[in-house]
Design an enzyme around this catalytic site. Structure first.
Site, PDB file in Angstrom:
ATOM      1  N   GLY A 185       0.826  -1.209   0.000  1.00  0.00           N
ATOM      2  CA  GLY A 185       0.000   0.000   0.000  1.00  0.00           C
ATOM      3  C   GLY A 185       0.854   1.250   0.000  1.00  0.00           C
ATOM      4  O   GLY A 185       1.046   1.875   1.055  1.00  0.00           O
ATOM      5  N   SER A 204      -2.255  -4.046  -5.752  1.00  0.00           N
ATOM      6  CA  SER A 204      -2.353  -5.386  -6.349  1.00  0.00           C
ATOM      7  C   SER A 204      -2.559  -6.419  -5.256  1.00  0.00           C
ATOM      8  O   SER A 204      -1.966  -6.317  -4.174  1.00  0.00           O
ATOM      9  CB  SER A 204      -1.073  -5.729  -7.115  1.00  0.00           C
ATOM     10  OG  SER A 204      -0.794  -4.747  -8.073  1.00  0.00           O
ATOM     11  N   GLU A 248      12.251  -4.306  -5.589  1.00  0.00           N
ATOM     12  CA  GLU A 248      11.101  -4.571  -6.457  1.00  0.00           C
ATOM     13  C   GLU A 248      11.525  -4.507  -7.929  1.00  0.00           C
ATOM     14  O   GLU A 248      11.242  -5.413  -8.721  1.00  0.00           O
ATOM     15  CB  GLU A 248      10.009  -3.527  -6.167  1.00  0.00           C
ATOM     16  CG  GLU A 248       8.801  -3.611  -7.088  1.00  0.00           C
ATOM     17  CD  GLU A 248       7.703  -2.591  -6.722  1.00  0.00           C
ATOM     18  OE1 GLU A 248       7.916  -1.756  -5.830  1.00  0.00           O
ATOM     19  OE2 GLU A 248       6.626  -2.660  -7.342  1.00  0.00           O
TER      20      GLU A 248
HETATM   21  C1  LIG Z   1      -0.357  -3.042 -12.952  1.00  0.00           C
HETATM   22  C2  LIG Z   1      -0.080  -2.096 -11.819  1.00  0.00           C
HETATM   23  C3  LIG Z   1       0.073  -2.583 -10.542  1.00  0.00           C
HETATM   24  C4  LIG Z   1       0.300  -1.705  -9.471  1.00  0.00           C
HETATM   25  N1  LIG Z   1       0.412  -2.229  -8.211  1.00  0.00           N
HETATM   26  C5  LIG Z   1       0.616  -1.378  -7.173  1.00  0.00           C
HETATM   27  C6  LIG Z   1       0.678  -1.897  -5.837  1.00  0.00           C
HETATM   28  O1  LIG Z   1       0.540  -3.109  -5.601  1.00  0.00           O
HETATM   29  N2  LIG Z   1       0.858  -1.024  -4.815  1.00  0.00           N
HETATM   30  C7  LIG Z   1       1.014   0.327  -5.019  1.00  0.00           C
HETATM   31  O2  LIG Z   1       1.230   1.045  -4.056  1.00  0.00           O
HETATM   32  N3  LIG Z   1       0.929   0.854  -6.279  1.00  0.00           N
HETATM   33  C8  LIG Z   1       0.742   0.032  -7.354  1.00  0.00           C
HETATM   34  N4  LIG Z   1       0.646   0.557  -8.631  1.00  0.00           N
HETATM   35  C9  LIG Z   1       0.660   2.009  -8.801  1.00  0.00           C
HETATM   36  C10 LIG Z   1       1.944   2.564  -9.428  1.00  0.00           C
HETATM   37  O3  LIG Z   1       3.007   2.509  -8.520  1.00  0.00           O
HETATM   38  C11 LIG Z   1       1.623   4.002  -9.857  1.00  0.00           C
HETATM   39  O4  LIG Z   1       0.618   3.940 -10.844  1.00  0.00           O
HETATM   40  C12 LIG Z   1       2.847   4.699 -10.407  1.00  0.00           C
HETATM   41  O5  LIG Z   1       3.774   4.966  -9.400  1.00  0.00           O
HETATM   42  C13 LIG Z   1       2.467   6.035 -11.117  1.00  0.00           C
HETATM   43  O6  LIG Z   1       1.697   6.831 -10.299  1.00  0.00           O
HETATM   44  P1  LIG Z   1       0.322   7.462 -10.817  1.00  0.00           P
HETATM   45  O7  LIG Z   1      -0.523   6.359 -11.359  1.00  0.00           O
HETATM   46  O8  LIG Z   1      -0.232   8.285  -9.718  1.00  0.00           O
HETATM   47  O9  LIG Z   1       0.704   8.384 -12.052  1.00  0.00           O
HETATM   48  P2  LIG Z   1       1.269   9.875 -11.971  1.00  0.00           P
HETATM   49  O10 LIG Z   1       2.344   9.933 -10.965  1.00  0.00           O
HETATM   50  O11 LIG Z   1       0.124  10.813 -11.840  1.00  0.00           O
HETATM   51  O12 LIG Z   1       1.921  10.035 -13.418  1.00  0.00           O
HETATM   52  C14 LIG Z   1       1.168  10.346 -14.582  1.00  0.00           C
HETATM   53  C15 LIG Z   1       2.153  10.556 -15.737  1.00  0.00           C
HETATM   54  O13 LIG Z   1       2.991  11.695 -15.464  1.00  0.00           O
HETATM   55  C16 LIG Z   1       4.371  11.322 -15.520  1.00  0.00           C
HETATM   56  N5  LIG Z   1       5.119  12.032 -14.486  1.00  0.00           N
HETATM   57  C17 LIG Z   1       4.744  12.228 -13.185  1.00  0.00           C
HETATM   58  N6  LIG Z   1       5.707  12.897 -12.513  1.00  0.00           N
HETATM   59  C18 LIG Z   1       6.721  13.119 -13.411  1.00  0.00           C
HETATM   60  C19 LIG Z   1       8.006  13.738 -13.311  1.00  0.00           C
HETATM   61  N7  LIG Z   1       8.449  14.262 -12.160  1.00  0.00           N
HETATM   62  N8  LIG Z   1       8.792  13.741 -14.426  1.00  0.00           N
HETATM   63  C20 LIG Z   1       8.376  13.199 -15.588  1.00  0.00           C
HETATM   64  N9  LIG Z   1       7.152  12.605 -15.739  1.00  0.00           N
HETATM   65  C21 LIG Z   1       6.345  12.561 -14.659  1.00  0.00           C
HETATM   66  C22 LIG Z   1       4.378   9.819 -15.241  1.00  0.00           C
HETATM   67  O14 LIG Z   1       5.542   9.200 -15.776  1.00  0.00           O
HETATM   68  C23 LIG Z   1       3.102   9.360 -15.930  1.00  0.00           C
HETATM   69  O15 LIG Z   1       3.333   9.193 -17.315  1.00  0.00           O
HETATM   70  C24 LIG Z   1       0.411  -0.301  -9.707  1.00  0.00           C
HETATM   71  C25 LIG Z   1       0.274   0.191 -11.011  1.00  0.00           C
HETATM   72  C26 LIG Z   1       0.021  -0.688 -12.055  1.00  0.00           C
HETATM   73  C27 LIG Z   1      -0.127  -0.112 -13.440  1.00  0.00           C
END
Ligand SMILES: Cc1cc2nc3c(=O)[nH]c(=O)nc-3n(C[C@H](O)[C@H](O)[C@H](O)COP(=O)(O)OP(=O)(O)OC[C@H]3O[C@@H](n4cnc5c(N)ncnc54)[C@H](O)[C@@H]3O)c2cc1C
Length: 374
Positions: free
Chosen positions: A121, A155, A238
């Protein structure tokens, strides 16, 4: 396979494992949780899990190379992946690195045997790439913390017994210095899970809500307000583990693609040939890089191989789908998880989970290449 020469000990280990897998690997359709738990338990009882974990906590005390040999052989045998992947790849290695002696004795063996399933989480609706912005709060109350807030994209949250949670414990401190890592029992009063359906049709992950959930302070991993350091250790492990298994799986997928193309016995266009050759070379290079980096993968180099592995996988899955021609949009018969359609859809998340490619490129630029920060 193998890419690097096995020592005589590694060759004997490989042969023993190969024999065991061919005698014991089950056929499990889709995501049958009971059957997948039983399969992981069987692997554990036979001594194949936790290969490079310390013996005193249920591991085998073997070398990193033996772990690599194991990854190669299970993918070669196409056995089902252990159900407790997050426990094995993320939580266990983090507890070994920073957990207390009591936590290692309590939690590591049940992770290996799949008696206790874990989820992670970290992400929140407004804190993904910018993880330090997380807002789920934990307030001290006697010997407990009281947690309120929400996680997302968690997940395995629907089947998990425990969640490895990051919470904010010092709201007025600088963002990175007010975070703490906790172990929370998913059966605690006040925890609820809402499934989220993915593009593949699965609801592999979900939203997890905490409504004044009480957690003993003994469940803290590391010092209070030191959770950022714990999280960074988690991420390198990870990404390294994702990369090592992806590198081997890509080899297998490439082999599957090439034999499918040969089996169709129809002319292949030059663009497809070029792309197939590129995917083959990229997957070979990735595996060699993982083997060469070896334990260095538990540093910033994990970002490097995670970018390449996830992006090569997406290109390979697109190629597999394009091979199907007009059949590509159709839902095929049989086990969907084993199809190119599933692989293509699932691979979209590869460049997001465990850190997006954009964020990881910044890590490579700043931490490996030493370029100035933006
Ligand atoms: C299949 C899957 C499984 C997952 N499982 C888990 C889990 O078990 N536990 C958990 O905690 N999370 C999990 N996640 C979440 C994952 O860690 C996040 O989706 C990821 O860290 C991106 O965060 P966000 O979705 O908030 O996107 P955002 O951070 O909002 O990003 C949106 C876009 O903006 C870009 N961006 C953001 N900041 C910057 C920057 N500083 N410079 C350049 N580009 C930037 C990103 O690259 C992306 O393209 C999972 C995600 C997926 C897809």
């Amino acid at each position: 396979m193998p890419r690097l020469q096995d020592t005589p000990g590694e060759a004997a280990f490989r042969e023993r494992l190969r024999g065991w897998l061919s005698a014991n690997a089950p056929k499990i359709e889709g995501r049958d949780v009971g059957a997948l738990k039983a399969w992981q338990k069987k692997l554990f009882d036979a001594g194949w899990l936790g290969l490079n974990w310390p013996r005193e906590y249920g591991g085998q005390g073997a070398s990193f190379r033996e772990q690599v040999v194991y990854n190669e052989e299970v993918i070669r045998a196409q056995t089902p992946a252990p159900i407790n992947g997050i426990g094995l790849m993320i939580v266990g290695p983090t507890l070994i690195a920073v957990g207390s002696e009591e936590q290692k004795r309590r939690y590591l063996a049940p992770i290996l045997s799949a008696e206790e399933i874990w989820c992670q989480g970290f992400s929140e609706p407004n804190a993904g790439s910018d993880l330090a912005g997380l807002q789920t709060r934990a307030v001290s109350d006697g010997d407990d913390y009281v947690i309120t807030g929400q996680k997302i994209w968690t997940s395995n949250s629907r089947i998990a017994d425990f969640i490895f949670l990051l919470v904010r414990t010092a709201p007025d401190a600088p963002r990175h210095k007010g975070i703490t890592a906790l172990i929370v029992d998913m059966k605690s009063p006040g925890v609820s899970v809402k499934p989220l359906r993915q593009i593949t049709g699965d609801a592999e992950f979900g939203e997890v809500f905490f409504d004044e959930v009480r957690v003993p302070q003994a469940n803290r991993i590391g010092e209070e307000n030191n959770g950022w350091i714990v999280a960074m250790k988690t991420f390198t492990r990870e990404r390294a583990n994702i990369s090592v298994s992806t590198s081997v799986r890509l080899q297998q997928q490439c082999g599957n693609l090439l034999s499918a193309v040969r089996g169709r016995d129809i002319p292949v266009d030059p663009q497809f040939r070029r792309e197939a050759a590129r995917a083959y070379l990229d997957s070979e290079c990735l595996q060699l890089t993982c083997e060469r980096l070896s334990e260095q993968l538990f540093g910033f180099e994990s970002s490097l191989v995670k970018i390449v592995g996830s992006e090569v996988n997406q290109r390979l899955q697109e190629l597999g789908l394009s091979m199907l021609g007009p059949d590509a949009p159709l839902v095929p018969d049989g086990d969907f998880e084993k199809t190119w359609q599933f692989g293509f859809l699932r691979s979209r998340g590869n460049t997001i989970e465990g850190g997006t490619s954009e964020i990881l490129r910044s890590i490579v630029a700043e931490r490996i290449l030493g370029l100035p920060r933006k």
